[in-house]
Design a protein around this motif. Structure first.
Motif, mmCIF file in Angstrom:
data_model
loop_
_atom_site.group_PDB
_atom_site.id
_atom_site.type_symbol
_atom_site.label_atom_id
_atom_site.label_comp_id
_atom_site.label_asym_id
_atom_site.label_seq_id
_atom_site.Cartn_x
_atom_site.Cartn_y
_atom_site.Cartn_z
ATOM 1 N N PHE A 268 -1.780 2.140 9.848
ATOM 2 C CA PHE A 268 -2.618 1.083 9.292
ATOM 3 C C PHE A 268 -3.290 0.287 10.406
ATOM 4 O O PHE A 268 -4.448 -0.134 10.281
ATOM 5 C CB PHE A 268 -1.786 0.151 8.409
ATOM 6 N N GLY A 269 -2.578 0.080 11.499
ATOM 7 C CA GLY A 269 -3.124 -0.696 12.610
ATOM 8 C C GLY A 269 -4.339 -0.055 13.253
ATOM 9 O O GLY A 269 -5.201 -0.758 13.801
ATOM 10 N N SER A 270 -4.435 1.264 13.180
ATOM 11 C CA SER A 270 -5.576 1.940 13.797
ATOM 12 C C SER A 270 -6.892 1.579 13.126
ATOM 13 O O SER A 270 -7.956 1.715 13.724
ATOM 14 C CB SER A 270 -5.373 3.456 13.756
ATOM 15 N N ASN A 271 -6.825 1.120 11.874
ATOM 16 C CA ASN A 271 -8.016 0.680 11.137
ATOM 17 C C ASN A 271 -8.138 -0.841 11.096
ATOM 18 O O ASN A 271 -9.008 -1.367 10.398
ATOM 19 C CB ASN A 271 -7.978 1.188 9.701
ATOM 20 N N TYR B 136 0.832 -1.207 0.000
ATOM 21 C CA TYR B 136 0.000 0.000 0.000
ATOM 22 C C TYR B 136 0.869 1.259 0.000
ATOM 23 O O TYR B 136 0.573 2.241 -0.689
ATOM 24 C CB TYR B 136 -0.955 0.001 1.195
ATOM 25 N N LEU B 137 1.954 1.208 0.759
ATOM 26 C CA LEU B 137 2.885 2.339 0.760
ATOM 27 C C LEU B 137 3.488 2.540 -0.626
ATOM 28 O O LEU B 137 3.598 3.672 -1.114
ATOM 29 C CB LEU B 137 3.985 2.112 1.793
ATOM 30 N N ASP B 138 3.867 1.446 -1.278
ATOM 31 C CA ASP B 138 4.459 1.535 -2.613
ATOM 32 C C ASP B 138 3.472 2.129 -3.620
ATOM 33 O O ASP B 138 3.882 2.792 -4.578
ATOM 34 C CB ASP B 138 4.901 0.150 -3.096
ATOM 35 N N ALA B 139 2.183 1.862 -3.402
ATOM 36 C CA ALA B 139 1.147 2.363 -4.313
ATOM 37 C C ALA B 139 0.639 3.747 -3.898
ATOM 38 O O ALA B 139 -0.270 4.287 -4.531
ATOM 39 C CB ALA B 139 -0.016 1.380 -4.368
ATOM 40 N N HIS B 140 1.232 4.324 -2.825
ATOM 41 C CA HIS B 140 0.858 5.661 -2.342
ATOM 42 C C HIS B 140 -0.618 5.737 -1.946
ATOM 43 O O HIS B 140 -1.304 6.715 -2.218
ATOM 44 C CB HIS B 140 1.187 6.725 -3.390
ATOM 45 N N VAL B 141 -1.085 4.679 -1.301
ATOM 46 C CA VAL B 141 -2.458 4.628 -0.810
ATOM 47 C C VAL B 141 -2.489 5.130 0.629
ATOM 48 O O VAL B 141 -1.694 4.694 1.468
ATOM 49 C CB VAL B 141 -3.017 3.192 -0.882
ATOM 50 N N PRO C 162 -3.359 5.369 4.430
ATOM 51 C CA PRO C 162 -3.797 4.374 5.424
ATOM 52 C C PRO C 162 -5.262 4.509 5.811
ATOM 53 O O PRO C 162 -5.875 3.534 6.254
ATOM 54 C CB PRO C 162 -2.881 4.656 6.626
ATOM 55 N N THR C 163 -5.841 5.702 5.632
ATOM 56 C CA THR C 163 -7.248 5.890 5.981
ATOM 57 C C THR C 163 -8.163 5.095 5.075
ATOM 58 O O THR C 163 -9.341 4.904 5.400
ATOM 59 C CB THR C 163 -7.643 7.372 5.893
ATOM 60 N N GLN C 164 -7.646 4.627 3.938
ATOM 61 C CA GLN C 164 -8.456 3.899 2.980
ATOM 62 C C GLN C 164 -8.244 2.389 3.054
ATOM 63 O O GLN C 164 -8.800 1.633 2.257
ATOM 64 C CB GLN C 164 -8.138 4.373 1.557
#
Length: 418
Positions: free
Chosen positions: A286-289, A256-261, A263-265
């Motif tokens: 990411f863990g918060s979700n 997800y980081l590599d794809a610039h997504v 973390p809220t999504q």
């Protein structure tokens, strides 16, 4: 748009909208996404017993059938895509869920022999969810196909794992509807085991496109939907050729980081609390979700009020139990929130439920395992909407997984919870 005039399965190319970033489904850039729920929700409304809810949904059905566009909603999560009719975790299944208005779509994540992350519900389900047994790759399966033994009434079997093959080999396969024939004498008979309440119409040799996790991210980002990757329990011993469980959890986040997504999504999920706590410690954004999935099989397996409070204290924000865990019946035989549901809300936990349209024909199965606590209240297909209403309005779930998201999308639009 009159969404009854189209179908869920058309205009795939028109869906390739140029979303430049991953945004909230209600705040997308460019044209509003087309949402097409087809006829199933309307069938369910018509099949309901007379009630105020049926009247409300019927009025909404009449209105939306005429002109009012429906909105995409994160209340509805595409469970393995749209696997009631499409082979699960395939591009076609994902696109069907998105077309029906899913605001979030799931990729169950496992890995291949060469440590590439791919979307499969289980690391060892290729024999029931793909055509592997009909290809030369069958020779690489952990357990070869064994036919039904008539003398001992032993079911036909096989076991094919993603870790048996490389990414290139995985991508050569085609997805099929999950199922097998336990009385099969040949591989061809074994793979032809789709339940009668599903269909093989969308599982042909030119469809069933298997996806890597990275490909699913790109697809979901292109359509502006949220993402929920599940870390699937490995069936191989870990570390697997040097690939540790923590490296597995890290790699899911890294893609997800590599794809610039943002973390809220992303709503990563797992059945193991250690995985949730690892994300909370090492990838807190990411863990918060993160979603802690509950694997309880009976009421006795459910966590107590004290345990749910402890979840919250440990940083877990979202729990995801099966539908039955959230429902009970009252003295009048009506569906109401369960004790577990009340305790989870009291503990301050957010709730996601699973999974609609996974119990076959309700008038025959009474909902089976998925509705085990309220089977006495299940008589007809339309009772699915009654259960959904209790989950949404009385239990207070924020989302629900569905094998056919058209139903919760329609419901959420009608009840104003999009």
């Amino acid at each position: 748009m009159n969404f009854l005039s189209g179908t869920v399965f058309s205009a795939w190319d028109a869906m390739a909208l140029p979303w430049s970033t991953v945004l909230s489904p209600t705040h997308v850039r460019g044209p509003a996404p087309i949402v097409d729920v087809g006829v199933r929700p309307h069938f369910l409304v018509q099949d309901m017993a007379p009630s105020s809810l049926q009247s409300t949904l019927q009025a909404c059905s009449d209105m939306t059938s005429g002109h009012a566009p429906l909105k995409r909603t994160t209340f509805a999560i595409g469970h393995r895509g749209a696997c009631l009719q499409f082979p699960e975790h395939t591009k076609e299944s994902y696109l069907a869920a998105i077309r029906m208005g899913a605001g979030r779509v799931e990729c169950d994540v496992t890995f291949t022999k060469d440590h590439v992350l791919v979307c499969r519900h289980s690391q060892n389900d290729l024999h029931t969810t793909t055509n592997i047994l009909l290809t030369p790759l069958a020779a690489k399966c952990t357990k070869a196909f064994t036919p039904y033994d008539q003398a001992t009434a032993t079911a036909a079997s096989a076991e094919c794992r993603t870790t048996d093959i490389t990414l290139a080999e995985f991508k050569s396969l085609r997805g099929k509807m999950d199922g097998f024939n336990p009385m099969a004498l040949t591989p061809e008979e074994y793979v032809a085991g789709t339940p009668s309440w599903r269909t093989d119409l969308y599982a042909g040799p030119t469809s069933g496109t298997l996806m890597t996790h990275a490909e699913s991210i790109a697809l979901f980002a292109a359509h502006g939907v949220q993402m929920t990757p599940e870390l699937k329990e490995p069936v191989v011993a870990m570390p697997f050729n040097g690939f540790t469980r923590h490296a597995f959890a890290d790699k899911i986040v890294q893609e997800y980081l590599d794809a610039h997504v943002s973390p809220t999504q992303v709503f990563p999920q797992a059945f193991a609390v250690d995985d949730i706590e690892y994300w909370l410690t090492n990838h807190p954004a990411f863990g918060s979700n993160a979603v802690f999935l509950d694997d309880a099989d009976t009421i006795a397996d459910l966590p107590t009020a004290a345990e749910l409070i402890e979840y919250k204290a440990r940083g877990i924000a979202i729990v995801a139990p099966p539908i039955w865990a959230l429902l009970a019946t009252n003295e009048h035989g009506k569906m109401v929130p369960s004790v577990y549901a009340r305790h989870a809300k009291a503990a301050g936990l957010r709730i996601v439920a699973w999974s609609l349209d996974r119990a076959g024909v309700l008038s025959i199965t009474k909902g089976g395992w998925y509705y085990q606590t309220v089977q006495s209240a299940i008589e007809r297909e339309g009772d699915m909407l009654e259960a959904l209403h209790v989950l949404a309005k009385d239990v207070g779930i924020e989302s629900i997984f569905a094998d056919w998201v058209a139903t919760p999308v329609f419901y959420a639009n009608c009840l104003g919870i999009v």
